[in-house]
Design an enzyme around this catalytic site. Structure first.
Site, PDB file in Angstrom:
ATOM      1  N   CYS A 170      21.425  11.321  -6.299  1.00 24.48           N
ATOM      2  CA  CYS A 170      20.968  10.899  -7.666  1.00 24.48           C
ATOM      3  C   CYS A 170      21.864  11.775  -8.895  1.00 24.48           C
ATOM      4  O   CYS A 170      22.051  11.315  -9.894  1.00 24.48           O
ATOM      5  CB  CYS A 170      19.796  11.017  -7.898  1.00 24.48           C
ATOM      6  SG  CYS A 170      18.643   9.429  -7.141  1.00 24.48           S
ATOM      7  N   ASP A 171      22.445  12.821  -8.184  1.00 22.24           N
ATOM      8  CA  ASP A 171      22.936  13.787  -9.306  1.00 22.24           C
ATOM      9  C   ASP A 171      24.371  12.981  -9.680  1.00 22.24           C
ATOM     10  O   ASP A 171      24.812  12.644 -10.906  1.00 22.24           O
ATOM     11  CB  ASP A 171      23.319  15.086  -8.938  1.00 22.24           C
ATOM     12  CG  ASP A 171      22.009  16.058  -9.286  1.00 22.24           C
ATOM     13  OD1 ASP A 171      21.442  15.893 -10.468  1.00 22.24           O
ATOM     14  OD2 ASP A 171      21.706  16.877  -8.525  1.00 22.24           O
TER      15      ASP A 171
END
Length: 794
Positions: free
Chosen positions: A554-555
């Site tokens: 998700c980064d």
């Protein structure tokens, strides 16, 4: 919004990666023409939960292909050839012999071609059969995730394809924008193997190289504290800093454990995993999820409920921001595009097209003059797409720096700003080197990997002089990008009205965890929080275990959504002459990657569940121990039978054993229903065979198979090495190290990494001199601690 309204895209892709890439383009206004065979994109007939589609196109297909047009044809058909000749961009995921990229782009020099494949178009594995599961296994993703001594597991929800589509949209749009200026297009060769290695291996190879340690055996682990049981379900935490972990001990009413310094280290908690879990669960199981969220939020510990496709609809922050839209038919809910420009979302989508709805009706655009082709020498000297763009980078950790890293890699001049009082938080992961080296903060594998091609300065933005210098930099910058919680940048005096007044052409990109409005506006959130909150963790983990986070994707997912939004904002500036305010939240990017769960539930009332290493798209699929395996040191075969042809080939390799001749096994549905019985036949057969020889035999027969690659040896993977994904970089402190680049190749670029990540404050004098600040004043700033090159207190 002007957006990409004059961009035409011809899309030959199917399933998720390519269609999500072109969905992002269509949402931004591009004219996307989807070319399908007579049978249509298989996703038209797909439901992950096996829902009865009643002859309608699936909800997931409608989500991914809204606002597009559909024609039926093949790449060589005269009408399709004309369509390609009129396009700016072609996106494809076809077999290697269908489109000759070199011939096509030589004939149409303005054209950009994006090819998304499992392993890329070059290298020894270019033609190798694969599925998303095999890509995860070979990329090091699966090998990094799992409880010690147990079977590691995939990241659920086909996350590789969603991340691939997001990165692919950035790679393609940047190339198209350059082609419009130069008249010369690009071949973009995109590798899903590389994108999952980048997004999910957590740079573990570099970390161990920096430590000078070579460990044998599995690299898998889980984070703790993370998802924990409560009195009424689960709650998700993350403690990325020592302060957050210390506060977590206060939350669970065990401040006495603050004296146990071993628990402050990840490996210390893993070594005492059972004991630590008992301590945590003794507290969390006595409290409701909401109570724990409320108390953790007061302590500023990143926290979230663990949602699924049903419960995510009701989260107060997402409801307050009206994140979920009804699809154009009104049949299901879907997340809106994850960015807003000048407080406006992209327009609501039009209905997805029926198969062939627009065949024969695609109008030609106005004739354009074609540029001449260029020689290989000219290609090598072409400027990168973002050459000349100046970016002031106030981001930290990984989500924000991954965005500015992509900008820098694509040619932008990026100035990364930290302070000696609060260096980029990701530098703290270099703490593993304390006691080994003096400048331990220069040994963070994350920082070294996510900040190449940037310059670095320090500025204390809590002091007027630091803010004054920052404002001078804004006045000379095209872009300001930041990912603080919203109140922080505003407290610095660098809000949008101020930035816009300083430089009306500056684009300000803000990447808050949860958004600039709503009750969770000022909550802290990291990648783990997004995975917990959106449902990605819900579909990750073994069936008989709790949900587990995916650990990282998700980064960069947030980073690439922000980069894409910035590229759209640059188009807006080209048209209007003024900069824009761009808001791109982490959680909304993750919600788009988790969209299938919400869509399946609201369209069909079916809740997707985690299933270990199995998935709805293939059966049999899983990890199988081969000859020579020992408990905790298995030699895993990754196998994924995604088609009836794969099953027939597997039967031939096995010699058509009697147990495999059941007629029900001839279909995917039948194999899914009998997965346990099939595994009962497969496991003893595989256990007697040597892994590498069996993989070679299966692959030669056309069956997707592979090994669980150790992420500590990512750069040694034969396909990754052959494509040069890792590039050797000489850092002034950390020395020569293999650093991952970006998961695609431009035909015009030989090497992506031009300079190492900066040391703390490395370019202070250089940058400040460019602003006209004289040397005596620079020395005074250093003496006062406004700038510096060593963390305060180090």
């Amino acid at each position: 919004m002007h957006g990409l309204g004059d961009l035409r895209v011809v899309d030959f892709s199917s399933h998720i990666a390519g269609p999500y890439c072109t969905k992002l383009l269509a949402d931004a206004g591009a004219d996307v023409v989807k070319v399908e065979g007579p049978e249509g994109d298989p996703l038209r007939r797909w439901s992950a939960t096996g829902a009865d589609l009643a002859g309608e196109d699936s909800a997931l297909f409608r989500f991914l292909n809204a606002s597009k047009r559909s024609v039926v044809g093949r790449p060589g058909d005269p009408a399709i050839v004309e369509l390609i000749a009129d396009a700016d961009l072609v996106v494809e995921d076809l077999a290697a012999d269908v489109i000759d990229a070199a011939e096509l782009t030589a004939r149409l020099p303005r054209l950009t071609l994006l090819s998304i494949t499992p392993y890329g178009r070059t290298g020894p594995w270019a033609q190798r059969p694969a599925t998303e599961f095999i890509v995860q296994a070979e990329s090091g993703s699966i090998g990094s995730r799992g409880l010690p001594g147990q079977e590691p597991f995939q990241a659920g929800g086909r996350i590789t394809e969603w991340i691939g589509g997001t990165f692919g949209a950035v790679a393609a749009l940047a190339a198209v924008q350059r082609a419009r200026r130069s008249g010369r297009g690009e071949i973009v060769d995109f590798s899903l193997l590389e994108v999952m290695n980048y997004a999910s291996s957590n740079f573990i190879e570099l970390a161990f190289r920096l430590l000078g340690v070579r460990l044998e055996g599995p690299a898998q682990s889980v984070e703790t504290p993370s998802i924990e049981p409560t009195a009424d379900g689960y709650v998700g935490f993350c403690t990325n800093t020592a302060q957050q972990f210390s506060d977590f001990l206060l939350l669970i009413e065990r401040p006495d454990l603050r004296e146990d310094k071993a628990l402050f280290q990840v490996h210390g908690r893993m070594q005492r995993f059972g004991e630590w879990n008992e301590i945590v669960h003794a507290h969390t199981t006595r409290h409701s999820t909401q109570d724990l969220i409320d108390r953790a939020s007061l302590l500023r510990i990143p926290v979230a409920p663990v949602n699924n496709g049903e419960t995510v609809r009701n989260h107060e922050q997402l409801a307050a921001r009206e994140v979920f839209w009804k699809d154009p038919s009104g049949c299901f809910l879907q997340p809106r595009p994850p960015y807003r420009i000048d407080d406006q979302s992209p327009p609501r989508p039009r209905p997805a097209p029926r198969l062939g709805e627009h065949t024969g009706s695609i109008e030609a655009r106005e004739a354009r003059s074609e540029a001449t082709g260029s020689s290989s020498a000219e290609e090598a000297g072409r400027p990168l797409p973002l050459n000349g763009l100046r970016v002031l980078d106030l981001t930290a950790w990984w989500a924000g720096p991954s965005a500015s890293h992509m900008l820098a890699t694509l040619g932008a001049e990026v100035i990364h700003v930290e302070s000696i009082q609060r260096p980029d938080g990701m530098r703290t992961t270099g703490g593993m080197m304390k006691g080994r080296v003096e400048d331990w903060w220069e040994y963070s594998a994350f920082f070294l990997s996510a900040n190449t091609n940037k310059r670095g300065i320090t500025l204390d933005l809590t002091r007027p002089r630091g803010v004054e210098i920052a404002k001078k930099l804004v006045a000379h910058s095209d872009v300001l990008i930041e990912n603080f919680t919203p109140r922080v940048i505003e407290n610095f005096g660098l809000d949008w009205p101020t930035v816009h007044a300083l430089n009306p052409r500056t684009i300000m990109v803000r990447m808050p965890a949860f958004g600039l409005s709503g009750p969770w506006r000022d909550n802290t959130g990291f990648a783990q929080t997004m995975e917990q909150m959106t449902g990605l963790a819900w579909v990750t983990g073994h069936r008989d275990d709790q949900p587990r986070i995916q650990r990282g994707p998700c980064d960069p997912l947030a980073g690439m959504h922000a980069t894409f939004a910035l590229l759209v904002a640059l188009e807006e500036r080209e048209a209007s002459g003024r900069g824009s305010h761009v808001e791109c939240t982490m959680v909304e990017g993750a919600l788009n990657a988790a969209a299938e769960q919400l869509i399946e539930f609201t369209a069909y009332g079916a809740l997707m569940q985690r299933d270990g290493n199995r998935c709805p798209e293939a059966a049999p699929q899983g990890l199988y121990p081969c000859r020579g395996s020992e408990p905790g040191r298995e030699r895993w075969l990754a196998l994924s039978v995604a088609s009836d042809a794969h099953w027939a080939a597997l039967q031939r390799v096995m010699g058509h054993p009697g147990w495999a001749r059941d007629a029900a096994y001839a279909s995917l549905a039948g194999r899914r229903a009998a997965h346990d019985a099939i595994d009962a036949g497969l496991r003893p057969w595989i256990a007697e065979r040597e892994r590498d020889a069996l993989i070679a035999e299966l692959v030669a027969a056309g069956v997707p198979a592979g090994q669980v690659w150790n992420p500590r040896e990512s750069s040694l993977h034969p396909q990754i090495a052959a494509r040069g994904f890792y590039e050797e970089v000489r850092h002034p402190v950390a020395g020569v190290q293999p650093i991952p680049s970006v998961p695609f190749r431009y035909a015009s670029v030989e090497r992506w990494v031009r300079s190492p990540a900066p040391t703390l404050g490395q370019h202070n004098r250089e940058v400040l001199q460019e602003l006209g600040i004289p040397d005596p004043e620079i020395e005074a700033l250093a003496a006062e601690g406004v700038i510096g090159q060593r963390p305060e207190g180090a």
